[in-house]
Design a protein around this motif. Structure first.
Motif, short mmCIF file in Angstrom:
data_model
loop_
_atom_site.label_atom_id
_atom_site.label_comp_id
_atom_site.label_asym_id
_atom_site.label_seq_id
_atom_site.Cartn_x
_atom_site.Cartn_y
_atom_site.Cartn_z
N GLN A 1 13.31 -2.78 -32.70
CA GLN A 1 13.35 -2.25 -31.34
C GLN A 1 13.90 -3.30 -30.38
O GLN A 1 13.49 -4.46 -30.40
CB GLN A 1 11.94 -1.84 -30.91
N PHE B 1 23.83 6.04 -23.50
CA PHE B 1 23.93 6.14 -24.96
C PHE B 1 25.39 6.06 -25.42
O PHE B 1 25.71 5.34 -26.37
CB PHE B 1 23.30 7.47 -25.42
N LEU C 1 23.65 3.87 -32.87
CA LEU C 1 22.31 4.45 -32.74
C LEU C 1 22.24 5.78 -33.50
O LEU C 1 23.20 6.56 -33.51
CB LEU C 1 21.96 4.66 -31.27
N GLU D 1 20.11 8.40 -33.08
CA GLU D 1 19.72 9.61 -32.37
C GLU D 1 20.62 9.80 -31.16
O GLU D 1 21.57 9.03 -30.94
CB GLU D 1 18.25 9.51 -31.94
N TYR E 1 16.21 9.62 -26.89
CA TYR E 1 15.57 8.42 -26.37
C TYR E 1 15.07 8.61 -24.95
O TYR E 1 14.03 8.05 -24.57
CB TYR E 1 16.54 7.24 -26.41
N LEU F 1 15.15 4.56 -23.09
CA LEU F 1 16.30 3.81 -23.57
C LEU F 1 16.59 2.60 -22.67
O LEU F 1 17.10 1.58 -23.12
CB LEU F 1 17.53 4.71 -23.65
N ALA G 1 15.38 2.07 -28.57
CA ALA G 1 16.23 2.28 -29.74
C ALA G 1 16.13 1.10 -30.70
O ALA G 1 15.91 -0.04 -30.29
CB ALA G 1 17.68 2.49 -29.31
#
Length: 760
Positions: free
Chosen positions: A354, A433, A443, A445, A450, A454, A459
């Motif tokens: 993370q 993102f 990433l 997802e 997120y 985020l 993430a």
């Protein structure tokens, strides 16, 4: 006739008979062997060690790993580097007339034949050259069964050809490198390292005798090997060396047993095991990497020193990567803390962890690049509740305190969480993102998955991807991949971020004053050279990060536990930052050219500023051209950006079967517009509404406090997937969300969804 009479007569057989026998053998089986026989140079070139070697950029050996699980071979050793004791023992045991015969010892052949005739035991007739012929040709190799007559004839032919084309020293050298000794051990180099922990050049007379004894009986018992070794020593007039030989042999051979410890057979410093496993794929391979041996060794040592100092804080793992900004060459790749770790084989450089606060610079860069904010813009570090698909998101600062109104410079430098979340509301998770993906994070997802978390690094990222993204900031927003081997093609840069905004972010990250609200002026983030750096700590103190760059290098450090266990009272500035500081200062101490401070781009303007309410001291600030201000006026704390607040993207609404449908409502809410229109699935829900007198059509009760610029409307939910849009007074879509309603209701007229709307 007695043996004493017949045997000398055979020894006196004419050379003509021998030539006749050889000619017959050549005619019978020599044609193929002549063409198949390799030169000494070819044999040496095709020899493959079971180990593969990783070299640094200058050719220094960094790491060796074994890739052939069936045989253990080490590097080829020249005859000049072989102990004389081993050469003498080999010739005394295997081929006394090695330097006299031309491949076949006919006298030994006669003696062996005569012994077979009279059932008496004699020395074998196979010479070293003939044995080498069997090692070079798979068809002649001795398996579980004795060689056939045809194989023996071919072996004689190849031996004669070897003697004709190779020198004696080449024959002896090749034999000692190719012969099998015991179990998986092939060649004198592997034997010497495993049994005696030394190079073949250092074998003494007793060790040499044991080694040669294993040639005839690789799988013999230790007692039998010692007996043979003693006989070899006796033949060399060294019988005194037999004393204690049995015990010495037992100890040496124990190192080859299945229950023995793992034997290290290399003199390599073993500095880069994780990158070696990544780059080395073929036994015998040698790869020159981009690593710098000095930097790699220092980074290893720095990590271990910090691990030793934090051993009581429940930390056992860490990783470091150093990248050259211009070339993308990786100069150090330290995947674990080695002996401090219970998971030393896990590569912390590429493991996903993370990110914590380390993603914030890229978020603020977008806001500055899009000119939605400046480094002087004011953000409110105060409690905030954000509705999401899974409930309210209530971010907290690391110290659980709130700083009130702060500038973007202070918010980023001091790593405040709530201003970052407020910034992400402006930027949107999807935009953020997409930028992270372009920076190589990969990433797994989507941005909606997120959500607002985020901004705080929810993430999972790798140290490699994170450090290389910071390298893009160092390169004025230009991104490229990295290089780990010198044979790789040079990297190609592409623009991902604004060079102007990247410069401003770098200036903030290098500003000791900006980070003082959280970290103070003197801490492990301060260096003797210009450097921009950011720390991060993930949830429950499971991960510590420190990533930063100078004009020439980008350094990333992670510490934590590969198991995922939390650390005890360790933050990024106390866990990873001291390692980062030590490595960065070492890099510049060894650099001969002076450091270059980043030059301000033409699109960046320096402007003296002051705040009307004196929330921060006057200073000189950097702005993107066209956004500069000299006086910063504190905005109203409840001024917010245009956005649909509810429902949230991807939200799932479940109808309650126990409540009549007419009594169930979903309230659509939006902030930031004084006039606006709702549109659901392409159909308008309301006419434009002016805020001045109403909130989405409802009169404001006297005394009720209503947030400015807020729209709200109640909608009777209808099963299915829906798209809700917010339009401004020009009917332009300013925000959009998709959500889903589940649950069965009684089918009504086609106008039911709209007729169930009630404005407020």
């Amino acid at each position: 006739m007695s043996k004493a009479i017949l045997y000398p007569r055979w020894r006196q057989a004419s050379q003509a008979i021998r030539r006749f026998v050889l000619a017959s053998l050549l005619l019978a089986c020599g044609a193929t062997s002549v063409h198949a026989l390799q030169t000494f140079t070819q044999v040496k070139h095709e020899f493959r060690s079971s180990e593969a070697s990783l070299l640094d950029r200058k050719g220094a050996l960094l790491q060796q790993i074994r890739l052939n699980p069936n045989e253990r071979r080490l590097s080829w050793v020249g005859i000049e580097d072989v102990s004389p004791a081993l050469r003498n023992a080999l010739i005394a045991s295997e081929d006394r007339h090695f330097y006299q015969h031309s491949g076949v010892d006919w006298n030994a052949v006669a003696a062996a034949a005569w012994g077979n005739l009279w059932n008496s035991k004699t020395r074998g007739a196979s010479t070293i050259t003939m044995q080498l012929a069997g090692l070079l040709d798979d068809d002649l190799r001795r398996r579980n069964a004795p060689r056939t007559i045809s194989q023996k004839m071919s072996q004689v032919v190849v031996a004669q050809l070897l003697e004709h084309r190779w020198r004696k020293d080449q024959i002896l050298e090749a034999y000692l490198n190719l012969v099998s000794f015991r179990g998986e051990l092939v060649g004198m180099h592997a034997l010497s390292r495993v049994l005696f922990d030394k190079h073949p050049s250092g074998l003494d007379q007793r060790e040499a005798a044991i080694a040669v004894a294993l040639i005839r009986g690789p799988n013999a018992t230790p007692a039998r090997v010692a007996e043979r070794a003693c006989r070899i020593l006796t033949d060399q007039n060294a019988a005194a060396e037999c004393k204690g030989l049995a015990g010495f042999t037992l100890l040496a051979l124990a190192r080859t047993g299945s229950n023995s410890e793992v034997i290290v057979t290399t003199t390599a410093p073993q500095l880069a095991p994780h990158l070696a496993r990544k780059l080395l794929k073929i036994p015998g391979q040698s790869v020159r990497s981009t690593l710098d041996a000095g930097v790699q060794r220092f980074a290893n040592d720095a990590l271990r020193r910090q691990m030793a100092s934090l051993v009581e804080r429940n930390i056992e793992d860490g990783a470091i990567i150093v990248i050259d900004n211009a070339s993308g060459d990786v100069l150090a790749w330290v995947g674990s803390s080695g002996s401090f770790s219970n998971a030393a084989n896990v590569d912390g450089v590429v493991a996903l962890r993370q990110a914590g606060s380390t993603l914030k610079p890229f978020l603020y860069e977008i806001a500055i690049e899009k000119k939605w904010m400046t480094a002087a813009s004011i953000l409110n570090d105060a409690p905030i509740n954000l509705p999401t698909a899974s409930g309210l998101y209530i971010p907290q600062n690391y110290d659980k305190q709130f700083k009130g109104l702060v500038s973007v410079r202070t918010a980023l430098g001091s790593s405040l969480n709530i201003p970052a979340v407020r910034t992400l509301v402006t930027v949107t998770p999807t935009t953020f993102f997409d930028r992270l993906q372009r920076l190589g994070f990969g990433l797994r997802e989507s941005g909606d998955f997120y959500g607002y978390s985020l901004a705080l690094g929810s993430a999972d990222v790798s140290l490699l991807a994170l450090t290389n993204a910071y390298r893009a900031l160092a390169n004025q927003g230009r991104y490229s991949g990295i290089r780990t081997a010198l044979a790789d093609a040079p990297v190609q840069m592409r623009k991902v971020m604004s060079p102007d905004a990247s410069f401003i972010i770098g200036d903030i990250l290098s500003d000791r004053g900006a980070r003082s609200r959280t970290f103070g002026l003197e801490n492990a983030l301060s260096t003797r050279v210009w450097a921009a750096v950011k720390t991060g700590t993930s949830k429950d103190m499971r991960d510590n990060w420190a990533v930063g760059y100078s004009d020439r290098y980008t350094v990333g450090v992670w510490v934590g536990n590969a198991s995922g266990l939390p650390m005890w009272d360790v933050s990024g500035v106390t866990g990873a930052a001291p390692i980062w500081q030590e490595v960065m200062q070492y890099l510049h101490q060894r650099q001969q050219t002076p450091q270059q401070i980043p030059v301000r781009p033409e699109g960046v303007v320096a402007q003296s500023i002051r705040y009307q309410d004196k929330i921060e001291a006057p200073r000189q600030e950097y702005f993107m051209a066209g956004t500069q201000q000299s006086l910063l006026v504190t905005a109203k704390s409840d001024d917010i950006d245009v956005a649909i607040r509810y429902p949230t993207p991807g939200m799932l609404v479940a109808l309650d079967p126990d409540i009549p449908p007419q009594r169930q409502r979903v309230r659509f809410t939006a902030d930031g517009l004084s006039h606006g229109t709702w549109r659901l699935d392409g159909k308008s829900l309301t006419s434009p509404v002016a805020f001045a007198k109403t909130v989405a059509g409802k009169n404001i009760p006297k005394g009720e406090r209503v947030k400015p610029q807020q729209l709200a409307i109640d909608w009777m939910p209808w099963p299915g997937r829906h798209t809700l849009e917010l339009l401004d007074e020009k009917n332009a879509v300013v925000d959009q969300v998709r959500f889903e309603v589940r649950g069965a209701v009684e089918k009504q007229s086609s106008n039911t969804p709209l007729s169930g709307i009630r404005s407020r």
